[in-house]
Scaffold this active site. Sequence first.
Site, PDB file in Angstrom:
ATOM      1  CE  LYS A  53      -6.747   2.789   8.802  1.00 51.78           C
ATOM      2  NZ  LYS A  53      -6.582   1.341   8.886  1.00 51.78           N
ATOM      3  CD  GLN A  97      -3.937  -1.020   8.049  1.00 48.93           C
ATOM      4  OE1 GLN A  97      -4.431  -0.222   8.827  1.00 48.93           O
ATOM      5  NE2 GLN A  97      -4.508  -1.342   6.911  1.00 48.93           N
ATOM      6  CG  ASP A 120     -10.006  -1.998  12.806  1.00 48.32           C
ATOM      7  OD1 ASP A 120     -10.496  -1.225  11.966  1.00 48.32           O
ATOM      8  OD2 ASP A 120      -8.802  -2.311  12.833  1.00 48.32           O
TER       9      ASP A 120
HETATM   10  N1  GUN Z   1      -6.950  -3.576   6.317  1.00 48.02           N
HETATM   11  C1  GUN Z   1      -7.867  -3.283   5.363  1.00 48.02           C
HETATM   12  N2  GUN Z   1      -8.934  -2.664   5.910  1.00 48.02           N
HETATM   13  C2  GUN Z   1      -8.683  -2.564   7.227  1.00 48.02           C
HETATM   14  C3  GUN Z   1      -9.408  -2.016   8.318  1.00 48.02           C
HETATM   15  O1  GUN Z   1     -10.524  -1.494   8.194  1.00 48.02           O
HETATM   16  N3  GUN Z   1      -8.811  -2.108   9.529  1.00 48.02           N
HETATM   17  C4  GUN Z   1      -7.598  -2.700   9.707  1.00 48.02           C
HETATM   18  N4  GUN Z   1      -7.100  -2.762  10.935  1.00 48.02           N
HETATM   19  N5  GUN Z   1      -6.900  -3.219   8.721  1.00 48.02           N
HETATM   20  C5  GUN Z   1      -7.445  -3.149   7.486  1.00 48.02           C
END
Ligand code: GUN
Length: 298
Positions: A53, A97, A120
Amino acid sequence: MTAQIIDGKQVAADMRAELKEEVAKLKEQGIVPGLGVILVGEDPASKSYVTAKERTCEDIGIYSDDNRLPEDATQEELMAVVERMNKDPKINGILVQLPLPKHLNEAEVLLAIDPDKDVDGFHPMNVGKMMVGEKAFLPCTPHGVIQLLIRSGVNIEGANVAIVGRSNIVGKPLANMLIQKSKTGNATVTVCHTRTKDLADQTMQADIVIAAAGRPNMVTADMVKEGVVVIDVGVNRVEDATKKSGYRLVGDVDFEAVKEKASLITPVPGGVGPMTITMLMYNTVESAKRAAGLETTN
Ligand code: GUN
């Protein structure tokens, strides 16, 4: 029939090129989109997602504020980082995350994120807005799935869609987005899960099967009809002694067999994965535009 492979890497690269151009134009107006990233602990998969990311932010020209907390961080420490980012005008999006270490309260953290920075799309405010069809940040993986379908020329309207998996991150929001009365919705959706009586019975009816259960080989060739479109959201590590890492990534679909029956199919890796990060970047740019009072799409 042998399926055409949906190249998620290419679709993501196209979208990222569009975003890069947009970010360059925003910079001319003094607007620099910013993403705050919070990772707690050392989970290897989470670490690699977060690194990817941050690299993508750099590539597109998005400012990123990287915060890594130790495995034993307290709820208060985590909440303090979220609060600081909520107040920081340089940050348009906040990403915590998931999953968090077990001792931390995930719901409380998600609720603390300013809904206007919730790129998100996990805050209950945004979940609710999405549900009633109001403008909201759409969760990245389901949004990425829909973009892949549209950009591959798949007709969603009127299609029978079977989603395998009912997670808050993928299955539930995706079902919701696909039933909206909109250009990217109007599908008839069945959500299957561990208590579904006869899974194959449901997937066999589907024009589009979306696998998001987190189990390798969950969807096999005998469970889908000829010409089906298959989107594989699964990312599973399976042991593989021939690899240096000792594992390889596979999806939830028996790719080799199902591709002989499908019309279109996503591979793992290189399908949905690259789209998730791209949609996060998209939401961050949208958020920066909204903060600056410019026109936004959703
Ligand atoms: N863990 C797995 N997929 C995601 C996501 O799309 N966003 C976040 N913040 N954590 C994740």
